[in-house]
Design a protein around this motif. Structure first.
Motif, PDB file in Angstrom:
ATOM      1  N   ALA A  15       0.806  -1.293   0.164  1.00 29.04           N
ATOM      2  CA  ALA A  15      -0.093   0.075  -0.171  1.00 29.04           C
ATOM      3  C   ALA A  15       0.920   1.201   0.093  1.00 29.04           C
ATOM      4  CB  ALA A  15      -0.849   0.135   1.185  1.00 29.04           C
ATOM      5  N   GLU A  16       1.965   1.209   0.832  1.00 28.38           N
ATOM      6  CA  GLU A  16       2.725   2.459   0.803  1.00 28.38           C
ATOM      7  C   GLU A  16       3.523   2.608  -0.235  1.00 28.38           C
ATOM      8  OE1 GLU A  16       2.817   4.909   2.905  1.00 28.38           O
ATOM      9  OE2 GLU A  16       1.033   3.827   4.024  1.00 28.38           O
ATOM     10  N   GLU A  21       4.034   6.129  -5.300  1.00 26.39           N
ATOM     11  CA  GLU A  21       4.081   6.190  -6.869  1.00 26.39           C
ATOM     12  C   GLU A  21       2.857   6.907  -7.360  1.00 26.39           C
ATOM     13  OE1 GLU A  21       4.037   2.667  -8.689  1.00 26.39           O
ATOM     14  OE2 GLU A  21       5.759   1.594  -7.423  1.00 26.39           O
ATOM     15  N   VAL A  22       1.628   7.041  -6.893  1.00 24.03           N
ATOM     16  CA  VAL A  22       0.508   7.638  -7.320  1.00 24.03           C
ATOM     17  C   VAL A  22      -0.149   8.910  -6.365  1.00 24.03           C
ATOM     18  CG1 VAL A  22      -0.450   5.527  -8.499  1.00 24.03           C
ATOM     19  CG2 VAL A  22      -1.291   6.193  -6.588  1.00 24.03           C
ATOM     20  N   GLY A  23       0.565   8.972  -5.132  1.00 23.50           N
ATOM     21  CA  GLY A  23       0.031   9.851  -4.529  1.00 23.50           C
ATOM     22  C   GLY A  23      -1.069   9.562  -3.537  1.00 23.50           C
ATOM     23  N   SER A  28      -7.039   5.222  -4.621  1.00 26.17           N
ATOM     24  CA  SER A  28      -8.219   4.809  -4.867  1.00 26.17           C
ATOM     25  C   SER A  28      -8.346   4.531  -6.195  1.00 26.17           C
ATOM     26  CB  SER A  28      -9.572   5.602  -4.203  1.00 26.17           C
ATOM     27  OG  SER A  28      -9.461   5.524  -2.932  1.00 26.17           O
ATOM     28  N   ALA A  29      -8.031   5.660  -7.065  1.00 27.15           N
ATOM     29  CA  ALA A  29      -8.179   5.084  -8.540  1.00 27.15           C
ATOM     30  C   ALA A  29      -7.440   3.996  -8.931  1.00 27.15           C
ATOM     31  CB  ALA A  29      -8.013   6.344  -9.363  1.00 27.15           C
ATOM     32  N   TYR A  30      -6.124   3.613  -8.370  1.00 29.27           N
ATOM     33  CA  TYR A  30      -5.169   2.663  -8.781  1.00 29.27           C
ATOM     34  C   TYR A  30      -5.837   1.232  -8.284  1.00 29.27           C
ATOM     35  CZ  TYR A  30      -0.943   0.204  -9.129  1.00 29.27           C
ATOM     36  OH  TYR A  30       0.093  -0.752  -9.419  1.00 29.27           O
ATOM     37  N   VAL A  31      -6.340   1.331  -7.171  1.00 33.14           N
ATOM     38  CA  VAL A  31      -6.827   0.159  -6.711  1.00 33.14           C
ATOM     39  C   VAL A  31      -8.058  -0.375  -7.396  1.00 33.14           C
ATOM     40  CG1 VAL A  31      -7.897  -0.914  -4.537  1.00 33.14           C
ATOM     41  CG2 VAL A  31      -5.867   0.445  -4.297  1.00 33.14           C
TER      42      VAL A  31
END
Length: 92
Positions: A15-16, A21-23, A28-31
């Motif tokens: 998660a960290e 990487e994505v801020g 949430s968008a990445y997940v």
């Protein structure tokens, strides 16, 4: 698409790493994208299973032919030619 907040448990290091990487705003968008992609893979797997039950498994020869066709289509549509095709003009 409507959204709803869920609590999930993730490995902290993973998660960290993603958050770096994505801020924090992109987490949430990445997940969501990762879950959507996994869902697509699951559905494709289910389709393959159904088709193989109905028509039998795909042979190695059929897989090789499909891969050769995919590579040829990619060369055709992207204009990329292999080493043997150096003198061939690009498709326009």
């Amino acid at each position: 698409m409507a959204t709803k907040k869920y609590t999930v448990t993730l490995p902290e290091e993973l998660a960290e790493e993603i958050r770096r990487e994505v801020g924090s705003g992109g987490f949430s968008a990445y997940v969501t994208k990762a879950i959507e992609r996994q869902r697509e893979q699951d559905r494709l797997g289910e389709l393959v299973d159904r088709l193989e039950k109905e028509h039998g498994a795909v042979t190695e020869a059929e897989l090789a032919a499909a891969e050769a066709e995919r590579r040829e289509n990619e060369r055709h549509f992207t204009g990329h030619h292999g080493v043997d095709d150096v003198d061939c003009p690009k498709a326009s």
